[in-house]
Write a protein that holds these residues in place. Structure first.
Motif, PDB file in Angstrom:
ATOM      1  N   PHE A  68      15.423  13.719  30.186  1.00 59.74           N
ATOM      2  CA  PHE A  68      15.401  12.866  28.993  1.00 59.74           C
ATOM      3  C   PHE A  68      16.827  12.413  28.712  1.00 59.74           C
ATOM      4  O   PHE A  68      17.589  13.108  28.050  1.00 59.74           O
ATOM      5  CB  PHE A  68      14.809  13.655  27.810  1.00 59.74           C
ATOM      6  CG  PHE A  68      14.635  12.853  26.544  1.00 59.74           C
ATOM      7  CD1 PHE A  68      13.642  11.911  26.440  1.00 59.74           C
ATOM      8  CD2 PHE A  68      15.464  13.082  25.452  1.00 59.74           C
ATOM      9  CE1 PHE A  68      13.469  11.190  25.263  1.00 59.74           C
ATOM     10  CE2 PHE A  68      15.293  12.373  24.280  1.00 59.74           C
ATOM     11  CZ  PHE A  68      14.297  11.422  24.186  1.00 59.74           C
ATOM     12  N   PHE A  69      17.210  11.256  29.274  1.00 58.93           N
ATOM     13  CA  PHE A  69      18.575  10.728  29.118  1.00 58.93           C
ATOM     14  C   PHE A  69      19.624  11.780  29.481  1.00 58.93           C
ATOM     15  O   PHE A  69      20.666  11.888  28.842  1.00 58.93           O
ATOM     16  CB  PHE A  69      18.803  10.206  27.690  1.00 58.93           C
ATOM     17  CG  PHE A  69      17.884   9.084  27.320  1.00 58.93           C
ATOM     18  CD1 PHE A  69      18.179   7.786  27.704  1.00 58.93           C
ATOM     19  CD2 PHE A  69      16.720   9.326  26.604  1.00 58.93           C
ATOM     20  CE1 PHE A  69      17.317   6.737  27.372  1.00 58.93           C
ATOM     21  CE2 PHE A  69      15.863   8.289  26.267  1.00 58.93           C
ATOM     22  CZ  PHE A  69      16.157   6.987  26.651  1.00 58.93           C
ATOM     23  N   ASP A  70      19.318  12.583  30.497  1.00 59.43           N
ATOM     24  CA  ASP A  70      20.212  13.639  30.990  1.00 59.43           C
ATOM     25  C   ASP A  70      20.507  14.711  29.941  1.00 59.43           C
ATOM     26  O   ASP A  70      21.516  15.414  30.029  1.00 59.43           O
ATOM     27  CB  ASP A  70      21.532  13.061  31.534  1.00 59.43           C
ATOM     28  CG  ASP A  70      21.314  12.232  32.784  1.00 59.43           C
ATOM     29  OD1 ASP A  70      20.432  12.598  33.593  1.00 59.43           O
ATOM     30  OD2 ASP A  70      22.009  11.215  32.948  1.00 59.43           O
ATOM     31  N   GLN A  71      19.640  14.851  28.964  1.00 59.74           N
ATOM     32  CA  GLN A  71      19.776  15.887  27.943  1.00 59.74           C
ATOM     33  C   GLN A  71      18.649  16.905  28.126  1.00 59.74           C
ATOM     34  O   GLN A  71      17.627  16.614  28.747  1.00 59.74           O
ATOM     35  CB  GLN A  71      19.704  15.294  26.526  1.00 59.74           C
ATOM     36  CG  GLN A  71      20.804  14.306  26.210  1.00 59.74           C
ATOM     37  CD  GLN A  71      22.183  14.955  26.222  1.00 59.74           C
ATOM     38  OE1 GLN A  71      22.373  16.059  25.729  1.00 59.74           O
ATOM     39  NE2 GLN A  71      23.149  14.261  26.803  1.00 59.74           N
ATOM     40  N   GLY A  72      18.821  18.088  27.553  1.00 58.55           N
ATOM     41  CA  GLY A  72      17.762  19.083  27.591  1.00 58.55           C
ATOM     42  C   GLY A  72      16.567  18.606  26.782  1.00 58.55           C
ATOM     43  O   GLY A  72      16.721  17.977  25.730  1.00 58.55           O
ATOM     44  N   PHE A  73      15.383  18.897  27.274  1.00 55.99           N
ATOM     45  CA  PHE A  73      14.148  18.515  26.583  1.00 55.99           C
ATOM     46  C   PHE A  73      13.117  19.615  26.784  1.00 55.99           C
ATOM     47  O   PHE A  73      12.820  19.987  27.917  1.00 55.99           O
ATOM     48  CB  PHE A  73      13.601  17.190  27.130  1.00 55.99           C
ATOM     49  CG  PHE A  73      12.526  16.596  26.264  1.00 55.99           C
ATOM     50  CD1 PHE A  73      12.861  15.709  25.249  1.00 55.99           C
ATOM     51  CD2 PHE A  73      11.196  16.924  26.453  1.00 55.99           C
ATOM     52  CE1 PHE A  73      11.879  15.167  24.436  1.00 55.99           C
ATOM     53  CE2 PHE A  73      10.208  16.387  25.653  1.00 55.99           C
ATOM     54  CZ  PHE A  73      10.547  15.500  24.630  1.00 55.99           C
ATOM     55  N   VAL A  74      12.607  20.145  25.692  1.00 57.51           N
ATOM     56  CA  VAL A  74      11.517  21.116  25.766  1.00 57.51           C
ATOM     57  C   VAL A  74      10.254  20.320  26.070  1.00 57.51           C
ATOM     58  O   VAL A  74       9.673  19.691  25.195  1.00 57.51           O
ATOM     59  CB  VAL A  74      11.381  21.938  24.470  1.00 57.51           C
ATOM     60  CG1 VAL A  74      10.146  22.844  24.541  1.00 57.51           C
ATOM     61  CG2 VAL A  74      12.639  22.758  24.210  1.00 57.51           C
ATOM     62  N   THR A  75       9.866  20.352  27.332  1.00 58.40           N
ATOM     63  CA  THR A  75       8.720  19.593  27.818  1.00 58.40           C
ATOM     64  C   THR A  75       7.408  20.222  27.373  1.00 58.40           C
ATOM     65  O   THR A  75       6.447  19.523  27.071  1.00 58.40           O
ATOM     66  CB  THR A  75       8.743  19.549  29.364  1.00 58.40           C
ATOM     67  OG1 THR A  75       9.988  18.996  29.770  1.00 58.40           O
ATOM     68  CG2 THR A  75       7.610  18.758  29.926  1.00 58.40           C
ATOM     69  N   MET A  76       7.385  21.543  27.349  1.00 56.07           N
ATOM     70  CA  MET A  76       6.138  22.241  27.016  1.00 56.07           C
ATOM     71  C   MET A  76       6.452  23.540  26.312  1.00 56.07           C
ATOM     72  O   MET A  76       7.361  24.275  26.710  1.00 56.07           O
ATOM     73  CB  MET A  76       5.358  22.529  28.298  1.00 56.07           C
ATOM     74  CG  MET A  76       4.032  23.237  28.097  1.00 56.07           C
ATOM     75  SD  MET A  76       2.826  22.276  27.157  1.00 56.07           S
ATOM     76  CE  MET A  76       2.645  20.837  28.183  1.00 56.07           C
ATOM     77  N   LEU A  77       5.702  23.799  25.254  1.00 57.11           N
ATOM     78  CA  LEU A  77       5.722  25.088  24.572  1.00 57.11           C
ATOM     79  C   LEU A  77       4.273  25.475  24.355  1.00 57.11           C
ATOM     80  O   LEU A  77       3.519  24.740  23.702  1.00 57.11           O
ATOM     81  CB  LEU A  77       6.456  24.997  23.226  1.00 57.11           C
ATOM     82  CG  LEU A  77       6.504  26.301  22.431  1.00 57.11           C
ATOM     83  CD1 LEU A  77       7.432  27.303  23.100  1.00 57.11           C
ATOM     84  CD2 LEU A  77       6.967  26.031  21.010  1.00 57.11           C
ATOM     85  N   MET A  78       3.870  26.582  24.942  1.00 56.65           N
ATOM     86  CA  MET A  78       2.486  27.038  24.855  1.00 56.65           C
ATOM     87  C   MET A  78       2.486  28.489  24.401  1.00 56.65           C
ATOM     88  O   MET A  78       3.204  29.314  24.978  1.00 56.65           O
ATOM     89  CB  MET A  78       1.819  26.911  26.232  1.00 56.65           C
ATOM     90  CG  MET A  78       0.400  27.417  26.309  1.00 56.65           C
ATOM     91  SD  MET A  78      -0.818  26.426  25.408  1.00 56.65           S
ATOM     92  CE  MET A  78      -0.722  24.853  26.246  1.00 56.65           C
ATOM     93  N   VAL A  79       1.708  28.780  23.360  1.00 55.45           N
ATOM     94  CA  VAL A  79       1.543  30.149  22.873  1.00 55.45           C
ATOM     95  C   VAL A  79       0.043  30.398  22.737  1.00 55.45           C
ATOM     96  O   VAL A  79      -0.676  29.568  22.188  1.00 55.45           O
ATOM     97  CB  VAL A  79       2.261  30.367  21.518  1.00 55.45           C
ATOM     98  CG1 VAL A  79       2.014  31.768  20.997  1.00 55.45           C
ATOM     99  CG2 VAL A  79       3.756  30.094  21.646  1.00 55.45           C
TER     100      VAL A  79
END
Length: 151
Positions: A68-79
């Motif tokens: 994501f524009f070379d930035q960190g991105f939490v693509t998925m969070l599953m609980v």
């Protein structure tokens, strides 16, 4: 990525051997979505996925990518539903912030996903904007983790 242990819950980087157990707890993958199954296997293989677990097994997982524009991105969070509201999602987001290798960490969620919005607010993430057109009739809210701990 650092390992964390709070009570009996451990957060650690997933291994390829964790894929089947993670697929089993993912509500989309366990329903037979082959794309999600393949993504979980790829995330594990690439070292992008962390898992929260206790003695009973995996409770949730989180994926951070850097596309994501070379930035960190939490693509998925599953609980898993039985672990929601017990700090598992918070711990996974905390782990993502600690391990982020860029100066910014983003994520997004649908407007209808109120539980995720509440979690992000509790975890100190700031809303950054709204995008229409990804899921018809359900805009996507974007968030920024203001101070990734990993800097």
């Amino acid at each position: 990525m650092t390992e964390g242990n709070s009570g009996d819950v451990v957060v650690r980087r997933a291994h390829e051997s964790d894929s089947d157990a993670l697929i089993a707890i993912d509500s989309v993958a366990s329903e037979g979505d082959t794309g999600r199954r393949a993504s979980i296997r790829r995330w594990c293989r690439q070292g992008l996925l962390v898992v929260a677990e206790d003695a009973s097994g995996p409770l949730g997982y989180c994926v951070v990518e850097y596309t994501f524009f070379d930035q960190g991105f939490v693509t998925m969070l599953m609980v898993v539903p039985s672990a929601r509201g017990k700090g598992v999602g918070y711990r996974l987001l905390e782990s993502a912030a600690v391990s982020c290798t860029t100066s910014k960490l983003f994520t997004s969620t649908n407007v209808t996903n109120q539980p995720m919005q509440r979690l992000l607010q509790r975890a100190g993430w700031s809303p950054m904007g709204l995008l229409h057109g990804l899921d018809e009739g359900d805009p996507e809210l974007f968030y920024l983790c203001r101070t990734p701990v990993g800097e």
